[in-house]
Design a protein around this motif. Structure first.
Motif, short mmCIF file in Angstrom:
data_model
loop_
_atom_site.label_atom_id
_atom_site.label_comp_id
_atom_site.label_asym_id
_atom_site.label_seq_id
_atom_site.Cartn_x
_atom_site.Cartn_y
_atom_site.Cartn_z
N ASN A 60 48.01 -65.89 14.37
CA ASN A 60 48.56 -65.93 13.02
C ASN A 60 50.01 -66.37 12.97
O ASN A 60 50.52 -66.66 11.89
CB ASN A 60 48.41 -64.55 12.35
CG ASN A 60 47.10 -64.42 11.61
OD1 ASN A 60 46.14 -65.09 11.94
ND2 ASN A 60 47.07 -63.58 10.60
N SER A 264 48.81 -58.78 3.65
CA SER A 264 48.88 -60.24 3.63
C SER A 264 49.47 -60.75 2.32
O SER A 264 48.98 -60.39 1.24
CB SER A 264 47.48 -60.84 3.82
OG SER A 264 47.44 -62.18 3.43
N ASN A 266 49.27 -63.98 1.44
CA ASN A 266 48.26 -64.88 0.89
C ASN A 266 47.21 -64.11 0.09
O ASN A 266 46.75 -64.55 -0.97
CB ASN A 266 47.59 -65.67 2.01
CG ASN A 266 48.38 -66.91 2.39
OD1 ASN A 266 49.25 -67.36 1.65
ND2 ASN A 266 48.08 -67.47 3.55
N GLN A 267 46.80 -62.96 0.62
CA GLN A 267 45.82 -62.16 -0.11
C GLN A 267 46.43 -61.56 -1.37
O GLN A 267 45.77 -61.45 -2.41
CB GLN A 267 45.25 -61.08 0.81
CG GLN A 267 44.35 -61.66 1.89
CD GLN A 267 43.97 -60.67 2.98
OE1 GLN A 267 43.39 -59.63 2.68
NE2 GLN A 267 44.27 -60.99 4.23
N TYR A 313 37.57 -63.32 10.12
CA TYR A 313 37.05 -63.46 8.75
C TYR A 313 38.24 -63.73 7.82
O TYR A 313 39.18 -62.93 7.74
CB TYR A 313 36.34 -62.17 8.36
CG TYR A 313 35.66 -62.15 7.01
CD1 TYR A 313 34.30 -62.38 6.90
CD2 TYR A 313 36.37 -61.87 5.85
CE1 TYR A 313 33.66 -62.33 5.67
CE2 TYR A 313 35.74 -61.82 4.61
CZ TYR A 313 34.38 -62.05 4.53
OH TYR A 313 33.76 -62.00 3.31
N CYS A 314 38.22 -64.84 7.12
CA CYS A 314 39.36 -65.22 6.27
C CYS A 314 39.54 -64.23 5.13
O CYS A 314 38.62 -64.00 4.32
CB CYS A 314 39.13 -66.63 5.71
SG CYS A 314 40.44 -67.17 4.58
N CYS A 354 39.26 -67.40 9.87
CA CYS A 354 40.72 -67.34 9.88
C CYS A 354 41.19 -67.94 11.20
O CYS A 354 40.95 -67.37 12.26
CB CYS A 354 41.22 -65.91 9.76
SG CYS A 354 43.01 -65.78 10.03
N ASP A 355 41.82 -69.11 11.13
CA ASP A 355 42.40 -69.72 12.33
C ASP A 355 43.91 -69.73 12.23
O ASP A 355 44.58 -70.71 12.55
CB ASP A 355 41.84 -71.11 12.58
CG ASP A 355 41.93 -72.04 11.38
OD1 ASP A 355 42.07 -71.54 10.24
OD2 ASP A 355 41.86 -73.27 11.56
N CYS A 361 45.62 -72.69 4.68
CA CYS A 361 45.29 -71.44 3.98
C CYS A 361 45.21 -71.66 2.47
O CYS A 361 44.40 -71.05 1.78
CB CYS A 361 46.33 -70.36 4.28
SG CYS A 361 46.32 -69.76 5.98
N LYS A 364 41.84 -72.87 1.51
CA LYS A 364 40.85 -71.80 1.62
C LYS A 364 40.95 -70.84 0.44
O LYS A 364 39.94 -70.32 -0.05
CB LYS A 364 41.03 -71.06 2.95
CG LYS A 364 40.74 -71.94 4.16
CD LYS A 364 40.86 -71.16 5.47
CE LYS A 364 40.57 -72.08 6.65
NZ LYS A 364 40.53 -71.37 7.94
N SER A 368 37.98 -70.03 -2.23
CA SER A 368 37.52 -68.66 -2.48
C SER A 368 37.58 -68.31 -3.96
O SER A 368 36.68 -67.63 -4.48
CB SER A 368 38.38 -67.68 -1.66
OG SER A 368 38.23 -67.92 -0.28
N ASN A 415 36.64 -64.79 17.01
CA ASN A 415 38.09 -64.65 17.04
C ASN A 415 38.65 -65.03 18.40
O ASN A 415 39.66 -65.73 18.52
CB ASN A 415 38.49 -63.21 16.69
CG ASN A 415 39.93 -63.10 16.23
OD1 ASN A 415 40.38 -63.89 15.42
ND2 ASN A 415 40.64 -62.12 16.74
#
Length: 425
Positions: A60, A264, A266-267, A313-314, A354-355, A361, A364, A368, A415
């Protein structure tokens, strides 16, 4: 839900624990926080640095820009920022105040001080150990479990502070297993907004500001602007674009803070910005917006409880489904519309990997949110994915449990392979 009930008080506390500010991507900032604390304990600038990190931390941090560093990337940059300019008392805003002279000092530090980075596996998905050396003296700080959870502080081999890693989360954080969809819905509709107003108003202000900056500026792949320039201006597209733009900015060096969710930024952006865009379009009352955000945030946290803080898992998937729950409520939906929106969204995009944190991101996140809005519109048109369709099972709680199994257990090997690929193995 009665305001004097233990569950009501727990839900209020969960929001206060989750919706906190962070400057930059939270994994690099956690490294900066550990380094700043170690620097404080050492009491001097180090001559060498050892960073030991779990694979998910390495993944990350590898590709994301650390704010206030003049676009430096990676673990050495994050740790250096904490050592040179970190204020540990500010936790996830540890490098919010950096002078131009300190940025120059960071460059010099990276050129002259060896920073050794090692992959460790102590059985913790989230694990950071930063050790700073000065002559015969050394200071060590370990963070495990989640971003601000210091479990060990040592100086010169003497333990100054320690707590068991296994017990750490339950000691300081409210029990997330108390969350369930029916109670979240009840809480969102009945909560005294004065109990949650401060954290939600801050989320609106911070996350809207970084989304607007992402649209105006030039960050990463500019996914937000691409969507607006090529797809149109419908509210569903603006919801995707504005959330993506917030991530564009955050992943690519913007120095504005965000309010996070499930550890997060982003979340946090994903489960708030689309809801804010819809509320504005629908001219919803501010009270209804706050209730929708209460719903979206807690639904996102509920999903991540089974998955864990870091996974292959993203997290945009669960946050996007949370946003879908809030949007369904704003659009006049009831409990059934809300839960079917979440299930449909999870059926569409669960399995997105999740890479690591980086420019993609943002795309993604847009994907979503699109899945969540499609899931809502499916149910409004009398369509849904039924129990037995793949990972979907009877009842929303069962599907969420399945998602937890996939994210936490099923994608462990995924992962590891992602980490190997990103490490060039």
């Amino acid at each position: 839900m009665k305001s004097d009930s233990p569950k009501y008080q727990a839900y209020v506390q969960i929001l206060k624990e989750e919706l906190i500010p962070a400057m930059g991507c939270t994994e690099p900032i956690a490294l900066a926080y550990a380094a700043a604390k170690a620097r404080e304990v050492l009491g001097a600038m180090p001559e060498k640095v050892l960073v030991e990190a779990s694979g998910s931390i390495i993944k990350n941090v590898k590709s994301v820009i650390v704010p206030h560093t003049n676009h430096l990337k990676g673990i050495p940059a994050a740790v250096t920022a904490g050592i040179v300019a970190g204020i540990p008392q500010k936790e996830l805003e540890v490098i919010a105040e950096v002078s131009p002279a300190q940025i120059e000092e960071m460059k010099s530090f990276l050129n002259t001080v060896p920073v050794d980075v090692r992959h460790i596996d102590n059985g913790q998905v989230f694990d950071i150990i930063v050790t700073l050396y000065k002559g015969a003296s050394a200071a060590k700080v370990r963070i495990a479990g989640y971003h601000t959870n210091i479990v060990l502080i040592e100086k010169d081999g003497t333990v100054i502070f320690q707590k068991a890693v296994e017990a750490a989360s339950s000691e300081v954080r409210t029990d997330r297993s108390l969350l369930d969809m029916e109670s979240i819905w009840d809480f969102a509709l009945t909560v005294d907004l004065n109990d949650v107003r401060e954290v939600l108003e801050r989320q609106i202000a911070y996350n809207t500001a970084i989304a607007e900056e992402g649209i105006k500026g030039n960050y990463g792949a500019n996914i937000g602007r691409v969507i607006l320039n090529t797809c149109g201006d419908a509210v569903r597209l603006r919801a995707q674009a504005m959330a993506a733009a917030g991530s564009d900015a955050r992943m690519n060096g913007c120095e504005l803070p965000v309010i996070i969710n499930s550890g997060s930024g982003n979340q946090g952006i994903t489960c708030s910005v689309p809801v804010i865009v819809y509320a504005e379009e629908l001219k919803a009352s501010h009270e209804k917006l706050l209730r929708a955000l209460t719903l979206s945030n807690l639904v996102a946290v509920h999903q991540k409880t089974g998955i864990g803080t870091l996974s292959a898992y993203c997290g945009a998937v669960s946050a996007g489904a949370g946003a879908g729950a809030g949007i369904a409520y704003l659009c006049g939906g009831g409990y059934d519309e809300m839960t079917h929106t979440v299930v449909n969204a999870l059926a569409i995009v669960s399995g997105m990997i999740c890479d690591g944190a980086k420019a993609s991101c943002a795309a993604k996140i847009a994907t979503s949110i699109n899945a969540a809005i499609l899931g809502m519109n499916m149910f409004r048109q009398g369509q849904q994915f039924d129990g037995g369709d793949g990972i979907v099972t009877q009842g929303v709680e069962g599907t969420i449990r399945n998602i937890g199994r996939i994210g936490k257990d099923g994608m462990k090997e995924t992962n590891e392979e992602i980490i190997k690929i990103m490490s060039g193995e």
